[in-house]
Each structure stands twice: as C-alpha cells, then as structure tokens.
Design a protein around this motif. Structure first.
Motif, PDB file in Angstrom:
ATOM      1  N   CYS A 208      26.432  60.168 -16.928  1.00  0.00           N
ATOM      2  CA  CYS A 208      27.761  60.803 -16.990  1.00  0.00           C
ATOM      3  C   CYS A 208      28.481  59.608 -17.092  1.00  0.00           C
ATOM      4  O   CYS A 208      28.160  58.553 -16.945  1.00  0.00           O
ATOM      5  N   VAL A 209      29.929  60.022 -17.499  1.00  0.00           N
ATOM      6  CA  VAL A 209      31.017  58.879 -17.310  1.00  0.00           C
ATOM      7  C   VAL A 209      32.086  59.395 -16.326  1.00  0.00           C
ATOM      8  O   VAL A 209      32.427  60.279 -16.287  1.00  0.00           O
ATOM      9  N   THR A 210      32.765  58.379 -15.581  1.00  0.00           N
ATOM     10  CA  THR A 210      33.756  58.572 -14.675  1.00  0.00           C
ATOM     11  C   THR A 210      35.009  57.712 -15.059  1.00  0.00           C
ATOM     12  O   THR A 210      34.552  56.682 -15.060  1.00  0.00           O
ATOM     13  N   SER A 211      36.126  58.172 -14.987  1.00  0.00           N
ATOM     14  CA  SER A 211      37.328  57.374 -15.250  1.00  0.00           C
ATOM     15  C   SER A 211      37.349  56.297 -14.068  1.00  0.00           C
ATOM     16  O   SER A 211      36.932  56.701 -12.796  1.00  0.00           O
ATOM     17  N   PRO A 212      37.672  55.096 -13.984  1.00  0.00           N
ATOM     18  CA  PRO A 212      37.932  54.124 -13.063  1.00  0.00           C
ATOM     19  C   PRO A 212      38.840  54.587 -11.754  1.00  0.00           C
ATOM     20  O   PRO A 212      38.457  54.124 -10.787  1.00  0.00           O
ATOM     21  N   ASP A 213      39.681  55.641 -11.993  1.00  0.00           N
ATOM     22  CA  ASP A 213      40.188  55.906 -10.805  1.00  0.00           C
ATOM     23  C   ASP A 213      39.772  57.377 -10.126  1.00  0.00           C
ATOM     24  O   ASP A 213      40.046  57.922  -9.080  1.00  0.00           O
ATOM     25  N   GLY A 214      38.628  57.726 -10.684  1.00  0.00           N
ATOM     26  CA  GLY A 214      37.772  58.894 -10.292  1.00  0.00           C
ATOM     27  C   GLY A 214      38.385  60.221 -10.732  1.00  0.00           C
ATOM     28  O   GLY A 214      37.717  61.316 -10.136  1.00  0.00           O
ATOM     29  N   ARG A 215      39.267  60.342 -11.477  1.00  0.00           N
ATOM     30  CA  ARG A 215      39.782  61.688 -11.566  1.00  0.00           C
ATOM     31  C   ARG A 215      39.216  62.280 -12.853  1.00  0.00           C
ATOM     32  O   ARG A 215      39.549  63.737 -12.785  1.00  0.00           O
ATOM     33  N   GLU A 216      38.519  61.818 -13.648  1.00  0.00           N
ATOM     34  CA  GLU A 216      37.709  62.493 -14.840  1.00  0.00           C
ATOM     35  C   GLU A 216      36.405  62.127 -14.567  1.00  0.00           C
ATOM     36  O   GLU A 216      35.942  60.986 -14.251  1.00  0.00           O
ATOM     37  N   ARG A 217      35.639  63.191 -15.176  1.00  0.00           N
ATOM     38  CA  ARG A 217      34.241  63.015 -15.107  1.00  0.00           C
ATOM     39  C   ARG A 217      33.550  63.945 -16.302  1.00  0.00           C
ATOM     40  O   ARG A 217      33.976  64.963 -16.684  1.00  0.00           O
ATOM     41  N   ARG A 218      32.930  63.512 -17.041  1.00  0.00           N
ATOM     42  CA  ARG A 218      31.970  63.967 -18.035  1.00  0.00           C
ATOM     43  C   ARG A 218      30.664  63.939 -18.111  1.00  0.00           C
ATOM     44  O   ARG A 218      30.051  62.604 -17.687  1.00  0.00           O
ATOM     45  N   GLN A 219      29.696  64.771 -18.297  1.00  0.00           N
ATOM     46  CA  GLN A 219      28.251  64.675 -18.552  1.00  0.00           C
ATOM     47  C   GLN A 219      27.846  64.225 -19.867  1.00  0.00           C
ATOM     48  O   GLN A 219      28.232  65.092 -20.847  1.00  0.00           O
ATOM     49  N   ILE A 220      27.166  63.262 -20.332  1.00  0.00           N
ATOM     50  CA  ILE A 220      26.831  62.905 -21.768  1.00  0.00           C
ATOM     51  C   ILE A 220      25.735  63.241 -22.226  1.00  0.00           C
ATOM     52  O   ILE A 220      25.447  63.570 -23.374  1.00  0.00           O
ATOM     53  N   THR A 221      24.567  63.149 -21.289  1.00  0.00           N
ATOM     54  CA  THR A 221      23.062  63.539 -21.738  1.00  0.00           C
ATOM     55  C   THR A 221      22.761  64.763 -20.995  1.00  0.00           C
ATOM     56  O   THR A 221      23.372  65.402 -19.925  1.00  0.00           O
ATOM     57  N   THR A 222      21.951  65.469 -21.706  1.00  0.00           N
ATOM     58  CA  THR A 222      21.190  67.072 -21.147  1.00  0.00           C
ATOM     59  C   THR A 222      19.924  67.053 -21.500  1.00  0.00           C
ATOM     60  O   THR A 222      19.463  66.069 -22.246  1.00  0.00           O
ATOM     61  N   GLY A 223      19.249  67.870 -20.956  1.00  0.00           N
ATOM     62  CA  GLY A 223      17.800  68.079 -21.552  1.00  0.00           C
ATOM     63  C   GLY A 223      16.612  67.826 -20.577  1.00  0.00           C
ATOM     64  O   GLY A 223      17.175  67.511 -19.345  1.00  0.00           O
ATOM     65  N   PRO A 224      15.543  67.890 -20.906  1.00  0.00           N
ATOM     66  CA  PRO A 224      14.489  67.314 -19.868  1.00  0.00           C
ATOM     67  C   PRO A 224      14.201  65.929 -19.725  1.00  0.00           C
ATOM     68  O   PRO A 224      15.150  65.280 -20.381  1.00  0.00           O
ATOM     69  N   GLY A 225      13.434  65.499 -18.742  1.00  0.00           N
ATOM     70  CA  GLY A 225      13.314  64.251 -18.397  1.00  0.00           C
ATOM     71  C   GLY A 225      14.286  63.411 -17.699  1.00  0.00           C
ATOM     72  O   GLY A 225      15.301  64.173 -17.351  1.00  0.00           O
ATOM     73  N   ILE A 226      14.162  62.144 -17.201  1.00  0.00           N
ATOM     74  CA  ILE A 226      15.014  61.551 -16.470  1.00  0.00           C
ATOM     75  C   ILE A 226      15.782  60.522 -17.527  1.00  0.00           C
ATOM     76  O   ILE A 226      14.988  59.783 -18.044  1.00  0.00           O
ATOM     77  N   ASP A 227      17.058  60.596 -17.344  1.00  0.00           N
ATOM     78  CA  ASP A 227      17.806  59.372 -18.095  1.00  0.00           C
ATOM     79  C   ASP A 227      18.304  58.533 -16.957  1.00  0.00           C
ATOM     80  O   ASP A 227      18.940  58.599 -16.287  1.00  0.00           O
ATOM     81  N   ASP A 228      18.169  57.078 -17.729  1.00  0.00           N
ATOM     82  CA  ASP A 228      18.698  56.135 -16.625  1.00  0.00           C
ATOM     83  C   ASP A 228      19.179  54.781 -17.177  1.00  0.00           C
ATOM     84  O   ASP A 228      19.076  54.845 -18.585  1.00  0.00           O
ATOM     85  N   SER A 229      19.779  53.767 -16.485  1.00  0.00           N
ATOM     86  CA  SER A 229      20.132  52.602 -16.958  1.00  0.00           C
ATOM     87  C   SER A 229      21.061  52.362 -18.324  1.00  0.00           C
ATOM     88  O   SER A 229      20.699  52.023 -19.433  1.00  0.00           O
ATOM     89  N   PRO A 230      22.367  53.199 -18.256  1.00  0.00           N
ATOM     90  CA  PRO A 230      23.153  53.198 -19.339  1.00  0.00           C
ATOM     91  C   PRO A 230      23.837  51.630 -19.690  1.00  0.00           C
ATOM     92  O   PRO A 230      23.911  50.989 -18.823  1.00  0.00           O
ATOM     93  N   SER A 231      24.079  51.596 -21.053  1.00  0.00           N
ATOM     94  CA  SER A 231      24.672  50.344 -21.289  1.00  0.00           C
ATOM     95  C   SER A 231      25.541  50.645 -22.583  1.00  0.00           C
ATOM     96  O   SER A 231      24.967  51.270 -23.482  1.00  0.00           O
ATOM     97  N   TRP A 232      26.830  49.950 -22.736  1.00  0.00           N
ATOM     98  CA  TRP A 232      27.677  50.399 -23.727  1.00  0.00           C
ATOM     99  C   TRP A 232      27.701  49.463 -24.858  1.00  0.00           C
ATOM    100  O   TRP A 232      27.374  48.136 -24.478  1.00  0.00           O
ATOM    101  N   SER A 233      27.815  49.949 -25.927  1.00  0.00           N
ATOM    102  CA  SER A 233      27.925  49.065 -27.081  1.00  0.00           C
ATOM    103  C   SER A 233      29.391  48.356 -27.064  1.00  0.00           C
ATOM    104  O   SER A 233      30.334  48.771 -26.378  1.00  0.00           O
TER     105      SER A 233
END
Length: 281
Positions: A208-233
């Motif tokens: 997921c991504v959340t704005s630094p003030d906590g007011r906005e949130r979006r889920q980025i990945t879906t589907g089966p399995g465990i998603d972990d350890s995000p890193s930005w380009s």
C-alpha cells in the motif's frame, strides 16, 4: 535516459540497479542486477546470512546486516568497486534495517541493545551514535524523507505494527496508518508524496501507499501470495518488491499507480529472492 530527461525534466531509470538477497547453497547472499532484471551479479559470498541491503546516495556502497552468529549481527558498509568492508555497528544484539540519509552522512537503524528494538542514528563521519526512540514498544525499519528532516518507521507501541513519522532527531512522533491491523516496512517516495509499506488486507499481505500526513491511502498490489519489502525507483514512478505470488519469493516491479498490467517479474528460476533496494539514479 536522455530522452526521458529531455521530455520530462527528470532523470530516467535505465542506468539504475537493484540490490537484493538471494539463496546460494542454503545461505543468503547479496546480488545486484539492472533495473530490468538483467546483468545479475553476486557481491557477497559469506556462506551464511547477509540481509536488508540499502544503497548509499552515490551508489558506491551497500549497507546491510551481516550475521556473525545466529544471534549476533553487524551493520556493514560494502564498497562495490573494491569489495572492501567496514563494520559500522558490532554489538551483541539485534542490529537491522539500515537506512542511509539523503546526504549520505548518517545511518538510521534498529537495535535491541537496550532490550527491545529502538531506532538509533549513526554519524558516518564521526561514528557517534544517538538514540532516537524511547518506547516500550518495538521500533524498527526507519526510512528517510527526501529532505532528510523526517523518518518514517514501524512501531507496535499501539499494540499492532503501524507506520509512524518523526523528526530526524526523534521529535514529534505521530502515527499515520490506521486502516488494518498490520502496516510495516515503510519506504519514502523520492518525491516525498507517498510512503509505501506492507499492509495486511483481507486477501493477505500486500503493498500500500499512504501520504505522509496519513490522510490518503491506496492499495497497490492484489492477488495471491505475500508481497513484501517495497522500494521506490528514483523517479518515483515504479515500485520494486518481493512476492510469493508464483510460489517461492521473487522480485517484481509495478507502476506506482498499481496498474496490474505493469506488474513484471525481474528474477527467474526457483531461487529464493527477497528484500530489493532500488539504487539512486
């Protein structure tokens, strides 16, 4: 890269690298590959555990946790061109999740030197250390804001792991994630507009991504399995992460808007791969 810069005014990612951990004969070693998964190169061969790589701003060094024993870890800086290592933190405790400041002068990390996990700041020039968190809950996984003035981190001080933001001196800590029982492993966008993190949702652990003030949130990945350890380009347009969607953990990339069609596997084969870290441009 030159075309991207000409048309957008931003640096491209074609020359960037991704560091990650992969399995070699039962051990965990560090590898570096091109942003598209090609040019894979092993950079450690210790035969035990090397984990959680992070880049220096000039791309000369990888900072990571190296296990000397099953219970003792060092924080190490590895110069990629020469292979030379410097042990930065060596203590009879848990020493994990290093993060280098944007100006390259400080390292934030978590240590259990005081009992439970707390976040410290190490001056990479003077080697002086400063404790930043003082709480009965466990604090770990720091990540710097692009300005270097703030740190996001994971803490279970509210009872469950959640993402918090504080000043880089440890002041003004406040919680920014409230949806779900688990939010952790934060990483701050190079543009400063989002903090990506692992979120537990009804279908499992996702990004997921959340704005630094906590007011906005979006889920980025879906589907089966465990998603972990995000890193930005470095341009903030993509995320790399590890996922078990195809069985064993592998490295994937996705557009930061979460477009399912953009999801691409970067590592191949049956080899376990995890905890990617995208280099600066």
């Amino acid at each position: 890269d030159e075309m991207v810069y000409r048309f957008t005014g931003e640096q491209g990612i074609a020359r960037t690298k991704i560091a990650y951990v992969s399995e070699v004969k039962g051990a965990r070693e560090l590898f570096v590959m091109d942003y598209d998964g090609h040019g894979r190169r092993q950079v450690t061969a210790d035969g035990f555990l090397n984990l959680m790589p992070r880049w220096s701003p000039d791309r000369r060094f990888l900072f990571f946790t190296s296990y000397r024993t099953r219970t003792t870890q060092d924080l190490v800086a590895l110069e990629l061109s020469s292979g030379k290592r410097e042990v930065l933190v060596s203590a009879e405790s848990l020493n994990i999740t290093p993060a280098v400041s944007p100006d390259g002068t400080a390292l934030a990390y978590a240590t259990s030197l005081d009992g439970n996990a707390e976040i410290y700041r190490l001056d990479l020039v003077t080697k002086s250390r400063e404790r930043l968190t003082f709480h009965a809950g466990g604090d770990l996984s720091p990540t710097w804001s692009p300005s270097g003035h703030e740190l996001a981190f994971t803490s279970d001080r509210s009872g469950r792991p959640q993402v918090y933001v504080m000043g880089s001196d440890g002041s003004n800590a406040r919680r920014i994630t409230f949806q779900g029982e688990y939010n952790g492993a934060p990483t701050w966008s190079p543009r400063g507009d989002w903090i990506a993190h692992v979120c537990r949702v009804p279908e499992g652990y996702k990004i997921c991504v959340t704005s630094p003030d906590g007011r906005e949130r979006r889920q980025i990945t879906t589907g089966p399995g465990i998603d972990d350890s995000p890193s930005w380009s470095p341009d903030g347009r993509h995320l790399v992460f590890s996922s078990s969607i195809d069985g064993r953990s592998a490295i994937y990339m996705i557009n930061a808007d979460g477009d399912k069609r953009s999801r691409e596997r970067l590592t191949s084969g049956e080899q376990y791969s995890s905890t990617p870290a995208w280099s600066p441009a």
